[in-house]
Scaffold this motif. Sequence first.
Motif, PDB file in Angstrom:
ATOM      1  N   THR A  31       0.835  -1.204   0.000  1.00 31.61           N
ATOM      2  CA  THR A  31       0.000   0.000   0.000  1.00 31.61           C
ATOM      3  C   THR A  31       0.868   1.251   0.000  1.00 31.61           C
ATOM      4  O   THR A  31       0.632   2.185  -0.771  1.00 31.61           O
ATOM      5  N   ASN A  32       1.873   1.262   0.851  1.00 32.30           N
ATOM      6  CA  ASN A  32       2.769   2.422   0.911  1.00 32.30           C
ATOM      7  C   ASN A  32       3.522   2.606  -0.399  1.00 32.30           C
ATOM      8  O   ASN A  32       3.714   3.739  -0.852  1.00 32.30           O
ATOM      9  N   ASN A  33       3.957   1.494  -1.005  1.00 29.05           N
ATOM     10  CA  ASN A  33       4.648   1.584  -2.293  1.00 29.05           C
ATOM     11  C   ASN A  33       3.733   2.168  -3.360  1.00 29.05           C
ATOM     12  O   ASN A  33       4.144   3.019  -4.156  1.00 29.05           O
ATOM     13  N   LEU A  34       2.495   1.701  -3.387  1.00 26.50           N
ATOM     14  CA  LEU A  34       1.539   2.218  -4.367  1.00 26.50           C
ATOM     15  C   LEU A  34       1.245   3.694  -4.123  1.00 26.50           C
ATOM     16  O   LEU A  34       1.144   4.481  -5.069  1.00 26.50           O
ATOM     17  N   LEU A  35       1.104   4.073  -2.870  1.00 29.42           N
ATOM     18  CA  LEU A  35       0.870   5.481  -2.550  1.00 29.42           C
ATOM     19  C   LEU A  35       2.056   6.342  -2.971  1.00 29.42           C
ATOM     20  O   LEU A  35       1.891   7.443  -3.495  1.00 29.42           O
ATOM     21  N   GLU A  36       3.271   5.840  -2.752  1.00 29.28           N
ATOM     22  CA  GLU A  36       4.466   6.582  -3.156  1.00 29.28           C
ATOM     23  C   GLU A  36       4.544   6.708  -4.676  1.00 29.28           C
ATOM     24  O   GLU A  36       4.879   7.774  -5.206  1.00 29.28           O
ATOM     25  N   LYS A  37       4.233   5.615  -5.385  1.00 21.18           N
ATOM     26  CA  LYS A  37       4.231   5.667  -6.852  1.00 21.18           C
ATOM     27  C   LYS A  37       3.198   6.665  -7.355  1.00 21.18           C
ATOM     28  O   LYS A  37       3.456   7.420  -8.297  1.00 21.18           O
ATOM     29  N   ALA A  38       2.029   6.670  -6.723  1.00 24.50           N
ATOM     30  CA  ALA A  38       0.974   7.609  -7.124  1.00 24.50           C
ATOM     31  C   ALA A  38       1.432   9.046  -6.891  1.00 24.50           C
ATOM     32  O   ALA A  38       1.209   9.921  -7.732  1.00 24.50           O
ATOM     33  N   ARG A  39       2.108   9.294  -5.766  1.00 20.62           N
ATOM     34  CA  ARG A  39       2.607  10.636  -5.475  1.00 20.62           C
ATOM     35  C   ARG A  39       3.641  11.065  -6.517  1.00 20.62           C
ATOM     36  O   ARG A  39       3.596  12.185  -7.031  1.00 20.62           O
ATOM     37  N   LYS A  40       4.539  10.146  -6.870  1.00 19.85           N
ATOM     38  CA  LYS A  40       5.561  10.457  -7.869  1.00 19.85           C
ATOM     39  C   LYS A  40       4.923  10.725  -9.232  1.00 19.85           C
ATOM     40  O   LYS A  40       5.332  11.644  -9.952  1.00 19.85           O
ATOM     41  N   LEU A  41       3.936   9.916  -9.590  1.00 19.76           N
ATOM     42  CA  LEU A  41       3.249  10.133 -10.869  1.00 19.76           C
ATOM     43  C   LEU A  41       2.545  11.483 -10.896  1.00 19.76           C
ATOM     44  O   LEU A  41       2.567  12.179 -11.912  1.00 19.76           O
ATOM     45  N   ARG A  42       1.910  11.855  -9.790  1.00 21.98           N
ATOM     46  CA  ARG A  42       1.260  13.169  -9.734  1.00 21.98           C
ATOM     47  C   ARG A  42       2.276  14.284  -9.901  1.00 21.98           C
ATOM     48  O   ARG A  42       2.016  15.277 -10.585  1.00 21.98           O
ATOM     49  N   GLN A  43       3.452  14.122  -9.288  1.00 17.31           N
ATOM     50  CA  GLN A  43       4.500  15.135  -9.438  1.00 17.31           C
ATOM     51  C   GLN A  43       4.986  15.204 -10.880  1.00 17.31           C
ATOM     52  O   GLN A  43       5.194  16.300 -11.416  1.00 17.31           O
TER      53      GLN A  43
END
Length: 138
Positions: A65-77
């Motif tokens: 979950t944390n990995n997916l959240l981090e990937k989502a944050r990076k994609l948004r950036q």
Amino acid sequence: RIGRMLNSTKPTLPSSSISSTSWYLTLVLLVLSNALIKASAFSRLPTNASHLQPLFSSNSEDDDTNNLLEKARKLRQEVSAIESSKLEIQKQKDADEQALQAAEREAQTQKGKLRMRYSAEVPILKDMGEEVMERVDI
């Protein structure tokens, strides 16, 4: 007495002391009050999502979950960076186009001034005998 009416599976009209209309109104008011009580109890739930966490969760699920959240944050950036670069490129194109149009207007103005300098208005006799003033380039 009303509680028994609500708990029974088949609604029956009470004795003749209460008219059928008032019985239905009472029943509707009870149902609405129960719905309001349930809604107010629901509105008092905590607003954070901590109560939604499972009781027994594994660390691997949390890591995923944390990995997916981090990937989502990076994609948004990345998306916001791309959007901002697109905006900057568009601004640069607009500025270049405005500069080009200004240069064309200036060239037209200079051409018009040059023509006015080396031209003169002279009377021209037309077919029907009328005189018309026309600009002639020299």
